[in-house]
Design a protein around this motif. Structure first.
Motif, PDB file in Angstrom:
ATOM      1  N   SER A  14      54.327 -13.095  32.092  1.00  0.00           N
ATOM      2  CA  SER A  14      53.106 -13.504  31.396  1.00  0.00           C
ATOM      3  C   SER A  14      52.846 -12.552  30.236  1.00  0.00           C
ATOM      4  N   GLU A  15      52.946 -13.057  29.007  1.00  0.00           N
ATOM      5  CA  GLU A  15      52.758 -12.200  27.842  1.00  0.00           C
ATOM      6  C   GLU A  15      51.310 -11.752  27.681  1.00  0.00           C
ATOM      7  N   PHE A  65      58.006  -7.499  25.853  1.00  0.00           N
ATOM      8  CA  PHE A  65      57.399  -6.931  27.065  1.00  0.00           C
ATOM      9  C   PHE A  65      56.433  -5.779  26.773  1.00  0.00           C
ATOM     10  N   GLU A  66      55.923  -5.722  25.545  1.00  0.00           N
ATOM     11  CA  GLU A  66      55.010  -4.660  25.159  1.00  0.00           C
ATOM     12  C   GLU A  66      53.721  -4.704  25.969  1.00  0.00           C
ATOM     13  N   SER A  67      53.266  -5.911  26.304  1.00  0.00           N
ATOM     14  CA  SER A  67      52.013  -6.040  27.050  1.00  0.00           C
ATOM     15  C   SER A  67      52.126  -5.578  28.494  1.00  0.00           C
ATOM     16  N   SER A  68      53.352  -5.331  28.961  1.00  0.00           N
ATOM     17  CA  SER A  68      53.538  -4.899  30.352  1.00  0.00           C
ATOM     18  C   SER A  68      53.390  -3.394  30.531  1.00  0.00           C
ATOM     19  N   GLN A  86      53.069   9.007  32.562  1.00  0.00           N
ATOM     20  CA  GLN A  86      54.140   8.408  31.773  1.00  0.00           C
ATOM     21  C   GLN A  86      54.000   6.884  31.794  1.00  0.00           C
ATOM     22  N   TYR A  87      54.445   6.258  30.713  1.00  0.00           N
ATOM     23  CA  TYR A  87      54.358   4.809  30.606  1.00  0.00           C
ATOM     24  C   TYR A  87      55.561   4.154  31.263  1.00  0.00           C
ATOM     25  N   ARG A  88      55.286   3.082  31.980  1.00  0.00           N
ATOM     26  CA  ARG A  88      56.335   2.243  32.546  1.00  0.00           C
ATOM     27  C   ARG A  88      56.092   0.809  32.076  1.00  0.00           C
ATOM     28  N   HIS A  89      57.153   0.041  31.979  1.00  0.00           N
ATOM     29  CA  HIS A  89      56.996  -1.337  31.533  1.00  0.00           C
ATOM     30  C   HIS A  89      58.062  -2.224  32.177  1.00  0.00           C
TER      31      HIS A  89
END
Length: 234
Positions: A129-130, A92-95, A102-105
């Motif tokens: 979706s990757e 899920f790095e691409s999310s 701050q980063y959310r994923h």
């Protein structure tokens, strides 16, 4: 002898240089910064320009599915089954998205919902979706005619509001109708034992009951001229 005015050939060369510079500036301006939304638009453009042919292999990434599926295409995605498209094993790095410094994923936890009695239920409809880092709805992509729905068109990625948005989508009238169509399809084509049949029937009755309650509430409010009110989920 010095010319008072520049020759026509000299002017033409200058004009050609100006046109080349303007074209270069326009190309740079059109490219703009690279981000997740532009990636989605780029993939969508490719998807519309290259429609899925009946002999083409299935697209595992939901953003590459045709927006409006033909019947033979729909059958291919149905027969393949939802699990193939969920991408549960992704990192899920691409999310990853920036939200208020701050980063959310996306998280694998969203593939399950917790019922009021504490029981956990798989969200079989949710697809990741990757390529874009967005999530889509399997059943709505297959059966919905609301092509502007974010879970159908470009994918959802606002993780700050993920919990309430995903919850709201799965309880919407359009989604529930699509779930019922999907369950009916499974009942028609799958040879299953008595236990599985009872499980599918139970799920069908569950979604049918929810749909009936939603319709009843709408009729109740509309009949009395009452306003629809939004409830925030914490």
């Amino acid at each position: 002898m010095l010319r008072k005015y520049e020759s026509g050939a000299y002017n033409n060369k200058n004009n050609e240089r100006k046109d080349e510079n303007n074209n270069t500036e326009n190309e740079v301006a059109c490219q703009g910064p690279s981000n997740g939304i532009q990636e989605v638009e780029s993939v969508e453009s490719t998807m519309h320009n290259n429609e899925l042919d009946s002999d083409t292999i299935l697209r595992e990434d939901p953003v590459l599915w045709p927006l409006q599926l033909k019947e033979n295409e729909r059958m291919k995605y149905l027969n393949k089954g939802y699990a193939f498209f969920q991408n549960k094993d992704s990192n899920f790095e691409s999310s990853k998205r920036m939200s208020k410094n701050q980063y959310r994923h996306y998280s694998v936890k969203y593939f399950q919902k917790v019922m009021n009695n504490g029981e956990k239920c798989d969200r079989k409809w949710l697809m990741f979706s990757e390529s874009t880092g967005c999530v889509f709805c399997y059943v709505c992509k297959l059966f919905s005619t609301d092509y502007n729905n974010v879970f159908v068109k470009s994918g959802f990625y606002n993780w700050k509001k993920a919990k309430q948005t995903i919850f709201g989508h799965e309880n919407s009238k359009e989604h529930i109708q699509c779930m019922i169509k999907w369950i009916e399809f499974i009942k028609q084509i799958t040879h299953i034992d008595e236990y599985m049949a009872s499980q599918i029937k139970s799920e069908f009755n569950y979604w049918s009951a929810i749909l009936n309650r939603i319709v009843a509430v709408i009729h109740f409010l509309a009949g009395r001229g009452l306003a629809f009110r939004k409830t925030e989920i914490t």
